[in-house]
Design a protein around this motif. Structure first.
Motif, PDB file in Angstrom:
ATOM      1  N   GLY A 155     -14.839  73.731 156.358  1.00 18.61           N
ATOM      2  CA  GLY A 155     -14.275  74.080 155.053  1.00 18.61           C
ATOM      3  C   GLY A 155     -12.768  74.178 155.107  1.00 18.61           C
ATOM      4  N   ALA A 156     -12.237  74.727 156.212  1.00 22.62           N
ATOM      5  CA  ALA A 156     -10.787  74.863 156.354  1.00 22.62           C
ATOM      6  C   ALA A 156     -10.116  73.498 156.438  1.00 22.62           C
ATOM      7  CB  ALA A 156     -10.465  75.689 157.597  1.00 22.62           C
ATOM      8  N   LYS A 157     -10.743  72.555 157.169  1.00 23.22           N
ATOM      9  CA  LYS A 157     -10.172  71.206 157.283  1.00 23.22           C
ATOM     10  C   LYS A 157     -10.190  70.491 155.932  1.00 23.22           C
ATOM     11  CE  LYS A 157     -11.277  70.473 162.167  1.00 23.22           C
ATOM     12  NZ  LYS A 157     -12.086  69.700 163.139  1.00 23.22           N
ATOM     13  N   ALA A 158     -11.298  70.607 155.215  1.00 29.87           N
ATOM     14  CA  ALA A 158     -11.395  69.972 153.896  1.00 29.87           C
ATOM     15  C   ALA A 158     -10.365  70.557 152.935  1.00 29.87           C
ATOM     16  CB  ALA A 158     -12.809  70.151 153.340  1.00 29.87           C
ATOM     17  N   ALA A 159     -10.235  71.873 152.959  1.00 28.47           N
ATOM     18  CA  ALA A 159      -9.254  72.529 152.096  1.00 28.47           C
ATOM     19  C   ALA A 159      -7.840  72.129 152.488  1.00 28.47           C
ATOM     20  CB  ALA A 159      -9.414  74.043 152.181  1.00 28.47           C
ATOM     21  N   GLY A 160      -7.585  71.985 153.782  1.00 24.83           N
ATOM     22  CA  GLY A 160      -6.270  71.582 154.263  1.00 24.83           C
ATOM     23  C   GLY A 160      -5.896  70.181 153.811  1.00 24.83           C
ATOM     24  N   ILE A 161      -6.866  69.268 153.853  1.00 21.17           N
ATOM     25  CA  ILE A 161      -6.605  67.891 153.409  1.00 21.17           C
ATOM     26  C   ILE A 161      -6.270  67.866 151.919  1.00 21.17           C
ATOM     27  CG2 ILE A 161      -7.679  65.628 153.043  1.00 21.17           C
ATOM     28  CD1 ILE A 161      -9.259  66.155 155.663  1.00 21.17           C
ATOM     29  N   LEU A 162      -7.033  68.612 151.115  1.00 22.43           N
ATOM     30  CA  LEU A 162      -6.736  68.692 149.681  1.00 22.43           C
ATOM     31  C   LEU A 162      -5.350  69.271 149.451  1.00 22.43           C
ATOM     32  CD1 LEU A 162      -7.485  68.533 146.688  1.00 22.43           C
ATOM     33  CD2 LEU A 162      -8.579  70.783 146.914  1.00 22.43           C
ATOM     34  N   CYS A 163      -5.006  70.281 150.212  1.00 18.85           N
ATOM     35  CA  CYS A 163      -3.703  70.922 150.072  1.00 18.85           C
ATOM     36  C   CYS A 163      -2.578  69.928 150.356  1.00 18.85           C
ATOM     37  CB  CYS A 163      -3.620  72.114 151.021  1.00 18.85           C
ATOM     38  SG  CYS A 163      -2.121  73.094 150.850  1.00 18.85           S
ATOM     39  N   ILE A 164      -2.731  69.136 151.415  1.00 16.04           N
ATOM     40  CA  ILE A 164      -1.701  68.156 151.776  1.00 16.04           C
ATOM     41  C   ILE A 164      -1.582  67.081 150.706  1.00 16.04           C
ATOM     42  CG2 ILE A 164      -1.070  66.386 153.453  1.00 16.04           C
ATOM     43  CD1 ILE A 164      -2.466  68.182 155.587  1.00 16.04           C
ATOM     44  N   VAL A 165      -2.713  66.579 150.233  1.00 19.96           N
ATOM     45  CA  VAL A 165      -2.701  65.543 149.197  1.00 19.96           C
ATOM     46  C   VAL A 165      -2.039  66.077 147.919  1.00 19.96           C
ATOM     47  CG1 VAL A 165      -4.135  64.115 147.691  1.00 19.96           C
ATOM     48  CG2 VAL A 165      -4.696  64.332 150.122  1.00 19.96           C
ATOM     49  N   GLY A 166      -2.321  67.338 147.612  1.00 21.70           N
ATOM     50  CA  GLY A 166      -1.804  67.933 146.374  1.00 21.70           C
ATOM     51  C   GLY A 166      -0.313  68.159 146.358  1.00 21.70           C
ATOM     52  N   VAL A 167       0.360  68.008 147.502  1.00 20.34           N
ATOM     53  CA  VAL A 167       1.816  68.200 147.566  1.00 20.34           C
ATOM     54  C   VAL A 167       2.534  67.244 146.622  1.00 20.34           C
ATOM     55  CG1 VAL A 167       3.821  67.880 149.080  1.00 20.34           C
ATOM     56  CG2 VAL A 167       1.894  69.207 149.860  1.00 20.34           C
ATOM     57  N   ILE A 168       1.928  66.087 146.358  1.00 16.52           N
ATOM     58  CA  ILE A 168       2.546  65.104 145.467  1.00 16.52           C
ATOM     59  C   ILE A 168       2.834  65.697 144.091  1.00 16.52           C
ATOM     60  CG2 ILE A 168       0.353  64.212 144.621  1.00 16.52           C
ATOM     61  CD1 ILE A 168       3.574  62.200 145.305  1.00 16.52           C
ATOM     62  N   ASN A 169       2.118  66.770 143.732  1.00 16.80           N
ATOM     63  CA  ASN A 169       2.314  67.388 142.419  1.00 16.80           C
ATOM     64  C   ASN A 169       3.602  68.208 142.346  1.00 16.80           C
ATOM     65  OD1 ASN A 169       1.288  67.949 139.730  1.00 16.80           O
ATOM     66  ND2 ASN A 169       0.876  70.027 140.428  1.00 16.80           N
ATOM     67  N   LEU A 170       4.117  68.655 143.483  1.00 19.09           N
ATOM     68  CA  LEU A 170       5.306  69.520 143.477  1.00 19.09           C
ATOM     69  C   LEU A 170       6.558  68.804 142.951  1.00 19.09           C
ATOM     70  CD1 LEU A 170       4.879  71.596 146.771  1.00 19.09           C
ATOM     71  CD2 LEU A 170       4.062  72.094 144.466  1.00 19.09           C
ATOM     72  N   PRO A 171       6.896  67.611 143.452  1.00 23.74           N
ATOM     73  CA  PRO A 171       8.062  66.931 142.856  1.00 23.74           C
ATOM     74  C   PRO A 171       7.840  66.548 141.400  1.00 23.74           C
ATOM     75  CG  PRO A 171       6.955  65.513 144.454  1.00 23.74           C
ATOM     76  CD  PRO A 171       6.382  66.882 144.607  1.00 23.74           C
TER      77      PRO A 171
END
Length: 246
Positions: A155-171
């Motif tokens: 679960g932590a790895k899956a959540a981590g991957i989503l978190c990394i992908v979601g960085v695109i939303n910050l800029p």
């Protein structure tokens, strides 16, 4: 060179260190927020266009800034966890997620309250507002993925991957006011050459921004201690700690 860091790799040491640091961050955050908010609400002059409605920015702006800042920190922790397989990094990512979600929700709510007198409506599908709402869903997604698997490491790895992908939303959130025609006002305090906000209004805002920063660290430390206890619930040091509290 880095041998002095080795003792802090132990979860028990981290738990006690966080316990020592928490009161300091709590005290600093409460002091900064008390001074900043009282100054902003009671002593800062009214805005020549928005009147007293602008005063909500002393909560809205810091919450919006650190909703992105916390998510960026989560992404860094997720990368560290995935690349170097450091379990504590995953725990810190999960510890930060509810804090960031709370700030994002606060930014959305205060933004709606601010938008009503300024735009005549509680909500518009404005580029920045929509991207901020997506950020809130990303936080919820990270927490949901982490809890969706019986194996916590998966679960932590899956959540981590989503978190990394979601960085695109910050800029997208940050530059949305420049990329699209939007109702949301542009940058006011990041133009360091000449901020478009008066100094008597700017100083309490800066205090509130730093107050929210220390508040996020305080909440994260508290939550990280909880995650450490969950992770090591069967370890002797946790059992000893529980026995002392009984």
């Amino acid at each position: 060179m880095w041998k002095w860091l080795h003792p802090y790799a132990k979860h028990e040491t981290q738990y006690h260190l966080c316990g020592k640091l928490s009161p300091w961050f709590a005290g600093i955050s409460l002091l900064l927020l008390a001074v900043g908010i009282v100054w902003g609400l009671a002593y800062a002059p009214a805005d020549y266009q928005q009147g007293n409605s602008f005063r909500i920015m002393y909560v809205h702006v810091p919450a919006a800034i650190w909703s992105m800042g916390v998510y960026g920190s989560m992404a860094v922790a997720a990368i560290i966890a995935l690349v170097w397989q450091i379990k504590a990094a995953h725990l810190s990512m999960i510890a930060m997620a509810p804090v960031g979600a709370m700030f994002t929700f606060l930014a959305l709510v205060t933004g709606a309250i601010w938008g009503k007198p300024m735009w005549g409506t509680w909500w518009v599908w404005d580029a920045r507002l929509t991207a901020e709402l997506i950020l809130f869903f990303l936080y919820i997604g990270v927490l949901a993925l982490y809890s969706a698997f019986a194996d916590r490491s998966v679960g932590a790895k899956a959540a981590g991957i989503l978190c990394i992908v979601g960085v695109i939303n910050l800029p997208i959130i940050h530059f949305s006011v420049e990329w699209w025609n939007t109702l949301h006002q542009g940058a006011s305090i990041t133009k360091f050459e000449k901020p478009s906000i008066a100094t008597p209004m700017l100083i309490p805002l800066i205090l509130c921004i730093f107050g929210f920063l220390f508040l996020s660290i305080w909440f994260t430390l508290v939550r990280y201690r909880v995650e450490l206890l969950k992770e090591d619930s069967r370890r002797p040091w946790v059992k000893e700690l529980a026995a002392k509290l009984q």
